[in-house]
Design a protein around this motif. Sequence first.
Motif, PDB file in Angstrom:
ATOM      1  N   TRP A  87       0.851  -1.184   0.000  1.00 23.20           N
ATOM      2  CA  TRP A  87       0.000   0.000   0.000  1.00 23.20           C
ATOM      3  C   TRP A  87       0.881   1.226   0.000  1.00 23.20           C
ATOM      4  CZ3 TRP A  87       0.051   3.861   3.656  1.00 23.20           C
ATOM      5  CH2 TRP A  87       0.733   3.582   4.839  1.00 23.20           C
ATOM      6  N   LYS A  88       0.314   2.325  -0.499  1.00 26.87           N
ATOM      7  CA  LYS A  88       1.047   3.599  -0.449  1.00 26.87           C
ATOM      8  C   LYS A  88       0.065   4.751  -0.555  1.00 26.87           C
ATOM      9  CE  LYS A  88       2.059   3.853  -5.402  1.00 26.87           C
ATOM     10  NZ  LYS A  88       3.110   3.933  -6.401  1.00 26.87           N
ATOM     11  N   PRO A  89       0.394   5.853   0.125  1.00 18.68           N
ATOM     12  CA  PRO A  89      -0.418   7.059  -0.049  1.00 18.68           C
ATOM     13  C   PRO A  89      -0.086   7.647  -1.420  1.00 18.68           C
ATOM     14  CG  PRO A  89       1.399   7.474   1.471  1.00 18.68           C
ATOM     15  CD  PRO A  89       1.463   6.026   1.091  1.00 18.68           C
ATOM     16  N   VAL A  90      -1.091   8.159  -2.119  1.00 20.91           N
ATOM     17  CA  VAL A  90      -0.813   8.745  -3.431  1.00 20.91           C
ATOM     18  C   VAL A  90      -0.990  10.253  -3.421  1.00 20.91           C
ATOM     19  CG1 VAL A  90      -0.961   6.747  -4.946  1.00 20.91           C
ATOM     20  CG2 VAL A  90      -3.040   7.814  -4.227  1.00 20.91           C
ATOM     21  N   ALA A  91      -2.183  10.782  -3.203  1.00 20.76           N
ATOM     22  CA  ALA A  91      -2.386  12.229  -3.145  1.00 20.76           C
ATOM     23  C   ALA A  91      -3.782  12.519  -2.616  1.00 20.76           C
ATOM     24  CB  ALA A  91      -2.219  12.847  -4.534  1.00 20.76           C
ATOM     25  N   ASP A  92      -3.930  13.660  -1.987  1.00 17.99           N
ATOM     26  CA  ASP A  92      -5.235  14.149  -1.531  1.00 17.99           C
ATOM     27  C   ASP A  92      -6.007  13.138  -0.690  1.00 17.99           C
ATOM     28  OD1 ASP A  92      -4.797  16.563  -2.911  1.00 17.99           O
ATOM     29  OD2 ASP A  92      -5.638  15.725  -4.755  1.00 17.99           O
ATOM     30  N   GLY A  93      -5.300  12.395   0.170  1.00 12.65           N
ATOM     31  CA  GLY A  93      -5.960  11.437   1.050  1.00 12.65           C
ATOM     32  C   GLY A  93      -6.253  10.091   0.418  1.00 12.65           C
ATOM     33  N   PHE A  94      -5.845   9.903  -0.845  1.00 12.56           N
ATOM     34  CA  PHE A  94      -6.050   8.622  -1.525  1.00 12.56           C
ATOM     35  C   PHE A  94      -4.884   7.682  -1.237  1.00 12.56           C
ATOM     36  CE2 PHE A  94      -9.094  11.044  -3.917  1.00 12.56           C
ATOM     37  CZ  PHE A  94     -10.058  10.111  -4.283  1.00 12.56           C
ATOM     38  N   TYR A  95      -5.204   6.400  -1.262  1.00  8.32           N
ATOM     39  CA  TYR A  95      -4.216   5.343  -1.094  1.00  8.32           C
ATOM     40  C   TYR A  95      -4.361   4.367  -2.258  1.00  8.32           C
ATOM     41  CZ  TYR A  95      -3.806   6.908   3.738  1.00  8.32           C
ATOM     42  OH  TYR A  95      -3.602   7.657   4.866  1.00  8.32           O
ATOM     43  N   GLN A  96      -3.281   3.642  -2.526  1.00  5.33           N
ATOM     44  CA  GLN A  96      -3.316   2.584  -3.523  1.00  5.33           C
ATOM     45  C   GLN A  96      -2.952   1.270  -2.860  1.00  5.33           C
ATOM     46  OE1 GLN A  96      -0.692   3.314  -6.809  1.00  5.33           O
ATOM     47  NE2 GLN A  96      -2.376   3.906  -8.136  1.00  5.33           N
ATOM     48  N   VAL A  97      -3.628   0.211  -3.279  1.00  8.11           N
ATOM     49  CA  VAL A  97      -3.272  -1.144  -2.873  1.00  8.11           C
ATOM     50  C   VAL A  97      -2.782  -1.858  -4.108  1.00  8.11           C
ATOM     51  CG1 VAL A  97      -4.146  -3.350  -2.021  1.00  8.11           C
ATOM     52  CG2 VAL A  97      -4.889  -1.225  -0.951  1.00  8.11           C
ATOM     53  N   ILE A  98      -1.584  -2.411  -4.012  1.00  9.95           N
ATOM     54  CA  ILE A  98      -0.975  -3.119  -5.128  1.00  9.95           C
ATOM     55  C   ILE A  98      -0.809  -4.574  -4.711  1.00  9.95           C
ATOM     56  CG2 ILE A  98       1.025  -3.255  -6.657  1.00  9.95           C
ATOM     57  CD1 ILE A  98       0.988  -0.133  -4.909  1.00  9.95           C
ATOM     58  N   TYR A  99      -1.510  -5.455  -5.405  1.00 12.72           N
ATOM     59  CA  TYR A  99      -1.418  -6.877  -5.079  1.00 12.72           C
ATOM     60  C   TYR A  99      -0.156  -7.459  -5.703  1.00 12.72           C
ATOM     61  CZ  TYR A  99      -6.046  -6.544  -3.149  1.00 12.72           C
ATOM     62  OH  TYR A  99      -7.098  -6.192  -2.370  1.00 12.72           O
ATOM     63  N   VAL A 100       0.439  -8.408  -5.004  1.00 11.58           N
ATOM     64  CA  VAL A 100       1.687  -9.016  -5.431  1.00 11.58           C
ATOM     65  C   VAL A 100       1.432 -10.500  -5.675  1.00 11.58           C
ATOM     66  CG1 VAL A 100       4.083  -9.473  -4.782  1.00 11.58           C
ATOM     67  CG2 VAL A 100       2.970  -7.350  -4.042  1.00 11.58           C
ATOM     68  N   ASP A 101       1.864 -11.011  -6.832  1.00 10.61           N
ATOM     69  CA  ASP A 101       1.729 -12.431  -7.144  1.00 10.61           C
ATOM     70  C   ASP A 101       2.644 -13.216  -6.212  1.00 10.61           C
ATOM     71  OD1 ASP A 101       2.529 -15.017  -8.460  1.00 10.61           O
ATOM     72  OD2 ASP A 101       1.025 -14.336  -9.910  1.00 10.61           O
ATOM     73  N   GLU A 102       2.066 -14.136  -5.446  1.00  8.35           N
ATOM     74  CA  GLU A 102       2.836 -14.882  -4.442  1.00  8.35           C
ATOM     75  C   GLU A 102       3.935 -15.736  -5.059  1.00  8.35           C
ATOM     76  OE1 GLU A 102       0.450 -16.980  -1.560  1.00  8.35           O
ATOM     77  OE2 GLU A 102      -1.042 -15.376  -1.582  1.00  8.35           O
ATOM     78  N   GLU A 103       3.694 -16.259  -6.248  1.00  8.01           N
ATOM     79  CA  GLU A 103       4.680 -17.136  -6.881  1.00  8.01           C
ATOM     80  C   GLU A 103       5.809 -16.365  -7.541  1.00  8.01           C
ATOM     81  OE1 GLU A 103       2.732 -19.894  -9.473  1.00  8.01           O
ATOM     82  OE2 GLU A 103       1.353 -20.558  -7.893  1.00  8.01           O
ATOM     83  N   THR A 104       5.480 -15.307  -8.285  1.00  5.35           N
ATOM     84  CA  THR A 104       6.499 -14.577  -9.041  1.00  5.35           C
ATOM     85  C   THR A 104       7.019 -13.350  -8.307  1.00  5.35           C
ATOM     86  OG1 THR A 104       4.888 -13.179 -10.178  1.00  5.35           O
ATOM     87  CG2 THR A 104       5.439 -15.315 -11.202  1.00  5.35           C
ATOM     88  N   GLY A 105       6.235 -12.828  -7.361  1.00  7.20           N
ATOM     89  CA  GLY A 105       6.624 -11.612  -6.663  1.00  7.20           C
ATOM     90  C   GLY A 105       6.351 -10.359  -7.473  1.00  7.20           C
ATOM     91  N   GLU A 106       5.723 -10.504  -8.641  1.00  2.00           N
ATOM     92  CA  GLU A 106       5.438  -9.355  -9.499  1.00  2.00           C
ATOM     93  C   GLU A 106       4.196  -8.624  -9.009  1.00  2.00           C
ATOM     94  OE1 GLU A 106       5.299 -10.278 -13.665  1.00  2.00           O
ATOM     95  OE2 GLU A 106       7.081 -11.550 -13.522  1.00  2.00           O
TER      96      GLU A 106
END
Length: 145
Positions: A87-106
Amino acid sequence: MKKITFTLLLSFTAILFSCQNDDDNYDPIVGKWQLETEYINNTPIPFEDCEDELTVYFRSNQNLEITYYEFEFGQETCIEEVEFAKWKPVADGFYQVIYVDEETGEEDLEAESFKPQFQNNTMIIEFEDSFDSQTISYRQVFKRI
């Protein structure tokens, strides 16, 4: 006496500045949250089986741990499942969730963005989705645990 007073003043100043630095880096989303209520189009959705045990843990290192439980028929028990993301804060109180592939780590290229509302120890996340030209609104209410 002057030496003791100066030492105390120096210590107090160091503590004050270290506390200010911690507060400057404080992000209200950091912590462990449990799903309390869920709504679709402003109608509360009753939890089924183990759904009320869902937790999300936003760690300060921007790792995200989502723990949920699935009911296993036949054994009549709840089985714990854990997903990991970033997760990361992006701007103006918004956040992003980035899912990670467990097998590849991508990282998944389609990150989800949301803007939570914080009220005391409550976090509210609202979003909309469209299906067959119909817009559906969702609201999830989490309590800090």
